[in-house]
Each structure stands twice: as C-alpha cells, then as structure tokens.
Design a protein around this motif. Sequence first.
Motif, PDB file in Angstrom:
ATOM      1  N   ILE A   6      64.742 -48.138 -10.876  1.00 19.35           N
ATOM      2  CA  ILE A   6      65.159 -48.155  -9.486  1.00 19.35           C
ATOM      3  C   ILE A   6      65.545 -49.583  -9.126  1.00 19.35           C
ATOM      4  O   ILE A   6      64.975 -50.535  -9.661  1.00 19.35           O
ATOM      5  CB  ILE A   6      64.023 -47.650  -8.575  1.00 19.35           C
ATOM      6  N   PHE A   8      66.068 -52.297  -5.980  1.00 18.54           N
ATOM      7  CA  PHE A   8      66.014 -52.657  -4.563  1.00 18.54           C
ATOM      8  C   PHE A   8      66.974 -53.819  -4.386  1.00 18.54           C
ATOM      9  O   PHE A   8      66.611 -54.970  -4.596  1.00 18.54           O
ATOM     10  CB  PHE A   8      64.594 -53.030  -4.164  1.00 18.54           C
ATOM     11  N   THR A  76      48.461 -53.962   1.551  1.00 14.87           N
ATOM     12  CA  THR A  76      49.243 -54.744   0.587  1.00 14.87           C
ATOM     13  C   THR A  76      48.543 -54.768  -0.767  1.00 14.87           C
ATOM     14  O   THR A  76      49.194 -54.887  -1.801  1.00 14.87           O
ATOM     15  CB  THR A  76      49.481 -56.199   1.047  1.00 14.87           C
ATOM     16  N   VAL A  78      46.874 -52.177  -2.148  1.00 17.85           N
ATOM     17  CA  VAL A  78      47.385 -50.960  -2.759  1.00 17.85           C
ATOM     18  C   VAL A  78      48.881 -51.150  -3.024  1.00 17.85           C
ATOM     19  O   VAL A  78      49.435 -50.633  -3.994  1.00 17.85           O
ATOM     20  CB  VAL A  78      47.192 -49.755  -1.816  1.00 17.85           C
ATOM     21  N   GLY A  79      49.510 -51.937  -2.151  1.00 17.32           N
ATOM     22  CA  GLY A  79      50.952 -52.152  -2.238  1.00 17.32           C
ATOM     23  C   GLY A  79      51.385 -52.835  -3.529  1.00 17.32           C
ATOM     24  O   GLY A  79      52.442 -52.525  -4.065  1.00 17.32           O
ATOM     25  N   TRP A  81      50.169 -52.397  -6.279  1.00 18.66           N
ATOM     26  CA  TRP A  81      50.164 -51.300  -7.216  1.00 18.66           C
ATOM     27  C   TRP A  81      51.370 -50.383  -7.005  1.00 18.66           C
ATOM     28  O   TRP A  81      52.073 -49.999  -7.941  1.00 18.66           O
ATOM     29  CB  TRP A  81      48.892 -50.540  -6.930  1.00 18.66           C
ATOM     30  N   PHE A  82      51.637 -50.056  -5.740  1.00 25.53           N
ATOM     31  CA  PHE A  82      52.774 -49.190  -5.425  1.00 25.53           C
ATOM     32  C   PHE A  82      54.087 -49.813  -5.894  1.00 25.53           C
ATOM     33  O   PHE A  82      54.937 -49.135  -6.448  1.00 25.53           O
ATOM     34  CB  PHE A  82      52.849 -48.965  -3.903  1.00 25.53           C
ATOM     35  N   THR A  83      54.244 -51.119  -5.642  1.00 25.77           N
ATOM     36  CA  THR A  83      55.506 -51.748  -6.018  1.00 25.77           C
ATOM     37  C   THR A  83      55.637 -51.827  -7.534  1.00 25.77           C
ATOM     38  O   THR A  83      56.676 -51.496  -8.082  1.00 25.77           O
ATOM     39  CB  THR A  83      55.631 -53.164  -5.425  1.00 25.77           C
ATOM     40  N   MET A  85      54.241 -50.008  -9.728  1.00 26.36           N
ATOM     41  CA  MET A  85      54.320 -48.658 -10.270  1.00 26.36           C
ATOM     42  C   MET A  85      55.754 -48.150 -10.347  1.00 26.36           C
ATOM     43  O   MET A  85      56.133 -47.453 -11.271  1.00 26.36           O
ATOM     44  CB  MET A  85      53.484 -47.802  -9.337  1.00 26.36           C
ATOM     45  N   VAL A  86      56.582 -48.506  -9.361  1.00 26.44           N
ATOM     46  CA  VAL A  86      57.967 -48.039  -9.422  1.00 26.44           C
ATOM     47  C   VAL A  86      58.900 -49.078 -10.039  1.00 26.44           C
ATOM     48  O   VAL A  86      59.950 -48.725 -10.553  1.00 26.44           O
ATOM     49  CB  VAL A  86      58.511 -47.604  -8.032  1.00 26.44           C
ATOM     50  N   PRO A  89      56.824 -50.007 -14.271  1.00 26.79           N
ATOM     51  CA  PRO A  89      55.823 -48.995 -14.593  1.00 26.79           C
ATOM     52  C   PRO A  89      55.123 -49.202 -15.947  1.00 26.79           C
ATOM     53  O   PRO A  89      53.912 -49.002 -16.042  1.00 26.79           O
ATOM     54  CB  PRO A  89      56.607 -47.679 -14.581  1.00 26.79           C
ATOM     55  N   ILE A  92      52.395 -52.073 -15.502  1.00 31.88           N
ATOM     56  CA  ILE A  92      51.181 -51.719 -14.763  1.00 31.88           C
ATOM     57  C   ILE A  92      50.464 -50.568 -15.466  1.00 31.88           C
ATOM     58  O   ILE A  92      49.242 -50.526 -15.544  1.00 31.88           O
ATOM     59  CB  ILE A  92      51.469 -51.413 -13.268  1.00 31.88           C
TER      60      ILE A  92
ATOM     61  N   ILE B 103      58.967 -43.050  -8.915  1.00 30.77           N
ATOM     62  CA  ILE B 103      60.191 -43.854  -9.024  1.00 30.77           C
ATOM     63  C   ILE B 103      61.368 -43.113  -8.383  1.00 30.77           C
ATOM     64  O   ILE B 103      62.176 -43.708  -7.686  1.00 30.77           O
ATOM     65  CB  ILE B 103      60.491 -44.193 -10.494  1.00 30.77           C
ATOM     66  N   LEU B 113      54.107 -48.368   2.685  1.00 32.03           N
ATOM     67  CA  LEU B 113      53.305 -49.559   2.943  1.00 32.03           C
ATOM     68  C   LEU B 113      53.430 -50.018   4.382  1.00 32.03           C
ATOM     69  O   LEU B 113      52.435 -50.188   5.081  1.00 32.03           O
ATOM     70  CB  LEU B 113      53.701 -50.689   1.988  1.00 32.03           C
TER      71      LEU B 113
END
Lengths: 446, 366
Positions: A6, A8, A76, A78-79, A81-83, A85-86, A89, A92, B103, B113
Amino acid sequence: MDYPVIEFSLLGNGMVIGLVAFIHVLISHGVAIGGTAMMVSLEYRAYKTNNKRLDQFARTLSKWVLIVTTTAGAITGVGIWFTTMVITPASIGSLLRIFFWAWFAEWIVFVTEVSLLLLYYYTWDKWKGAKKNIHLRVGYALVGFSWLTAAIITGVLAAKLTPGLWTETLSFWNAFFNPTYVPSLLFRTFIAILLAVSFISIIVKMRVKDNALQQEVFGVFGKWMVVTIPSLLIFGVWYLFKIPEQAYDQVIWSTGMEPLVFTTINILGLAVLIIYALWAIKLPKKVPVILVFIVWAASIGFVGEFEMVRESVRKPYVIYDYLYANGIPASKAEEFSEEGFLENWTFATVDEVTEETKYEAGRILYEAQCLACHSIDGWRSRRAFADRVAGWGEDSLADYIETMHISRPFMPPFVGTEEEREALAHYITSEVDQANGEVAKGGDEQ
Amino acid sequence: MIFQSVPVDLELAIPGNWTLLMILLVVSFLMHIVFANLTIAGAFYAVWNEIRGMVKNNPVYDQLASQSATMTSIFKSIAVVLGVAPLLLVSVLYTQYIYPATIFIGEAWLNLLWILIVAFLLLYLYKFSWNRLKNKGLHLTIGLIGTMMLLIVPLIFIVAVVSMLYPDKWAGAEGFFHSLFYYPQIWQRYFHFILASFAVTGLVMYFWNKRKLTQRTKLHAVDGKDEVAATTENVKEDVKVYEAGKSFGMQAAFWTTALQLVIGPLVLFSLDREVRLLYLGDDVFLTSLLSISTLLSVVLIGMLFMLMKTEAKKWLLSSLTTLVLVIGLMGWMRHEVRESYIDPHRAENPPTIEQQPIQIGDMMIE
C-alpha cells in the motif's frame, strides 16, 4: 515479504510510521513514564512539606496525565503497530514471532498500569489525611509499572539493531537481553524524565501564577536534572559503543547534517539543559519563560535524534543480518534472483517479464522492493526518484541497480533476474519522465 | 488482478503451543469485547439520556446520562489496553490472513487512529464539562459527535476480520467502502455487535444502580433514626437517579436481547452454505454449540422478563450468569466460524508451526 503493498503518497510510507511513532515516544516517555514520575514526586514533596497547593497541582497534573495517556498515548502506541502492520508487515510480523511472549507480558503490564492510573486519579479525594500514604503507594506502583512497559519494549526495539546472540541461537532471551538493551533502557529512562520536566515546566510557567508554587516545582525539577544530565551523557556514549560499526559510521550521516553542525547542535542542546538545571536550583523563582521553551525544544530534538538514528542506522536491515528493510529475508535473495522474484511473490499480477508485461512487472518490483524507502515524486526529495534519477536513462539505471547495495550500503540488494531488473528500470524511468514532464508542462518550479 | 492465493507464512515459527494460543485468543478477545461493548453503548446511552432530560426537562435523566459518560470514560481506557492481546494473537496465529486483510483497507485502518483519539478526547470533554458548560446544546453536540465516531470503529474492525476469511475474494476488493458491501456478513455482524453492546451495558447499568441504591438506603438508615425526617434532598435526588438507571438499564437489556432473536439468525444465514450447514446438523459439536447458545439466549430473555416483573435478586444473578455464558459461547462460536473458513486454505498454505532451519548472515541456524 509476500504481502500486498500500500502506498501513502501524501506523507510517504516511512513518514507515516515515523510520525505516529514519534508522537508516541513523546507521550509514552514524556507523559506516561516521566510525567507520572514527576507527578508522584511532587505529591510526595507536598506530603512531606504539608503543602496543600503543591498537592493540588499534582492532582491537576494527574488529570492531564490520565487524559493524554489514555487517548493519544494509548492509541498511538497501538498505532505504531497498525501502521507497521500495513506498511512493513513482514518486519512487524517477524518481530511478533520472535518477541511474542515479551509483548504478551507487556500487555499484562499495560492493563495493570492503566488500572493503577485510574485508581490513582479517582482516589485523590477519597484517600486523604491518614490514607494519603496508600494513595502515594498506588503512585509508586504506577511509576514502577510505567517504567516496566519501557523495560519490556526496549528489549524489542534494541534487538532490531543489535540482535546479538539471537542470530546464532534464535533464543528469545538472547534477543531480549541484547547488547544495547541495558544502555538503551537507561538512556530512555532519563530521556523520559527530561521530557517530562520540560513539558511540565512550560505548564508551570504559563498556567501557575503563584510564585511560591513555581519555586517549589522548579526546586524539585532542578534536583532531578542534576541526576538526569550526566546520566544521559554516560548512557548515550555507552550506547554508541555498543552498536555495530557499520551502523556507527552512519549515525551522523543519518541525521543528514555536516559533522561539525551535528556536534555543535548537540553540545548547544546539552549546554541549554545544564543552564536550566543550575537556574532551577539557584533561582527557582525566576526561571525565564524563554529558557523553558528552549529546553522543551532541545529535549524533543534529542528524542527525535535518538529515534531517527536508531531507525536509520539499521539500514539496509529492519532486523539486523536477517530481514531487509523491504521485508525480504536476506537468505532468500539468492534463491529469488535465480528463480525470478515475480514467480515467488504471491500478490504479483504477472509472473514473468515480456514486452507486454514489462511495465506492470516493473511496477510490482518497485512496490515490493523500493517503495519501503522511495517514492516516485514527493516532498522528501532525497528519496524521490523524480529528483534522484532524472535524466539517467533506463540502461544506466538498470546497471546501477545491479550493484546498488555495494555503492550505497544502506540499500538492500535488488532481488530478481536480469529481465526483472530491466523491467524495474523501465518502470521507474517512465514514471520519472512522466512526473518531470508534467511538472515542466505545468510551468512551476524547475 | 489475477493473484489467487494466500501468502507463504513467515519463516519464523509461531512461538508457542497452538491450542494454548488459540484459547488465549478467544478468552482475551472476549475480555476486550465486553469493555468495547460497555464503551460504545455507554456513550450512546449518555447522549440518549441527556436528550431525554432536555426534552422532558427532567434533571434526573441528565444525571443518569452523566453517570454513563463517566463510566464510558473509564471503560474505554480498559477496552483499549485489553485489545492489545487479541490483536497480538490474531497477528501471530493468522499472519497470512489478517495482514492482507488490513492492508487492503489500509487507509481506513490507519484512519482508525485519529478517529479513536478524537472520539476519546471529545468524550472526555463531554464528561468533564458536564456541569461547567452552560450551553446544553453545544454540550450535547460534543457527546453526539464522539459517539457517532465510536460507532464507526467496529465497522472497520469487522471489515478486517470478515475479509480475512475470504482470500478468494481479495482480488476483487477495492478498499474499505467497497468492502462494506462486497463481503457477506459485515452488516449482520455489525448490528449483532451493537445490539449486544446495548444489552450488556443495560444489564451492567441495572446492576450498578441497584447496588448504589442499596448502599444509599443503608447509609441513610444508619444515620437517620426517623426514616422520613432524615431524608435529605440530596439522598432523594440520588435515589431518583438510581431508580431511573435501574429501570432504563433493565428495559434496554430486555428489548435489545429480544431483538437478537431476529438478528442472530440473519448472521447465521449470512454465512456460506457449507459453513452454515456445519452448524445445522453437519457437525455435531458445532450444532450443539449453536443450539445451546440459542437456548440460553431464550432463557436469558425469560429471566430478564422475570427480573423486570419482580426485581428479585435471584433473577438478577441468574441473568448475569446466563449472560456471561451466552457471551462466552458466542465468542467461541465466532472463533469456530473463522476456523471453518480458514481450514481449507490452511491445508494448502500451512503456517510455520515448527521452526525449520533458517539462514541468518552466513550461517544456517538449526
């Protein structure tokens, strides 16, 4: 590797991760760890000196600690991890497999920390007088648990740069207690105090009108700083001695500054902290507002520097010696180069390079192997191909890619066959031409 | 796009006993989801009762709303930290599925977030300004926006955990909004979850206010010799709020649970035929799981009804126990559904359960 990709494009993938992580570091260190320590330390001082107003100040502080940590701080965290993760991947995902139990323990510590914080905040008015002791004890426990969260996560963060014996044993404990574990944990601890002192100083200067109260708070902070400044120096140097040599050489480079500028800025930053400490001890009534702001900027600068250096000196790896920054395990490079990368990539929409698929193949290779650090266009011009390879031409770019990991050791090697390499060069060149063509047509800049 | 498979699993093995980790996943998820329930419905109830208070010009509802707002602000902090473990476990156990799934909705996933941060901040503002902000309309708006933002959050999570079940559909997915209607199950699961939130929170509200009421009257009985004479205004006010909380909580719990009799079957019928049939006779274990939980849900509705009628303590305790059982069974079934979907893919793309030798640097590590 082997996940969809992905992009950004507004911020750039690396920047998205960096931004969330940076905010989190500021809050987790400055508020959750350092902030609670200062808050409890002020409450203690108020208790010892029987100072009602100082006690009230600590109470107000705790409300803000609660609000900030349970909103932006927690999310943030958890964030990050979220960022990742995508965006990264494989990296992490691998870290979670190595450090699963550390994270699981971290979870238990987190839950305890939040429960203690809620208890601490909601019992201020109930546990007074004779019960103040209990309240203080909850405070000590809270400080202990927030520090423990850092003590655990530091094992993971430090191992990314210096996995130590793990690379021979795959043992969790070797990865956790890696060579930079102790110095980074100690360094982080004092960074947390520094940040908290600088944040709260601003609040005191801006919001507290009572001079006697200001004096009390700065008095306490001055003492903390006397311990903090030398500790930062000692543990920072210790840390530098422990990181791999190749990474060490990149420290200054990774900040993007000239060596002289780098050194001067750091010395100035340190000098500011020393001035603040002396001032707070000698003249706690008259700490200038401007100094407080400079200390604040300096401490954020130090944190940014530490994190940026830690993140970028690892390159080309995300887990040193094991996993490249683009998620490809170093061990697979050879195999994939022989068999072809597209062949081995689940989310590839084409399997081999032909005249028709050349562009599409190049796009996939670019996304899978370069996007982690580069963009075609974008505001980070040192990483934008439109700036870096303008006018190179397909052939010289293809040649460059073959040896890019040798001429620029912070880049991972290209993984794929010769045809794939040419397809990548073809794609990048066409995109760059298009990007530059459009800018020229639009008539702005260049 | 033409790809059609599940990624190869990571080289590093899943670090622990498979069954143990799966149990931890189910249990930790349940802990998290109950607090998520309390947070979302708590915020909703706060806004709802504040509106009721304004419309009926009755301060009792306003105070009840404020009670919900305070609880939400506490529960949400717990919900967030409790969420760390299930996310960790699902990432480690279902790496090949959950990563692509997030993803594919990457932008919505990261939008979570700021949505969460802003929603939480608004709800803090809502709570801390309850008696200070004189402009009630503005105050209500703050709570309303925060609550609406919270209501989006489960939708994003549901798209992630549903889409991970459908690797064959991945190639056709085009981002979050498309996925909302592209994958089956999403909306059914969403409303199932929202109703459950209302029910759980209603019962907790009832329980909490009943306890408070008992404490209040006991205190009151201790310091007052003459019941009536000692009744201060303050106590009277509190008692009214607790009474209102009890009746609101109980009714909410009863009606939303009753509605699940409609939504529950819709969820079942949104599953693929082969999976659904497992629960309708093809698999003895899964069929019993479904039958028992359905039966218990009906029993729960009956108990709530009795509770509404009699307010007897025994109905409260039995309702709470049954509710906990039903939630546990639902969480377990949810896990089994996921397993039913993923099993066939797992056979073709095995996860790394045992560590194979891997190469690090120049060395082969056994």
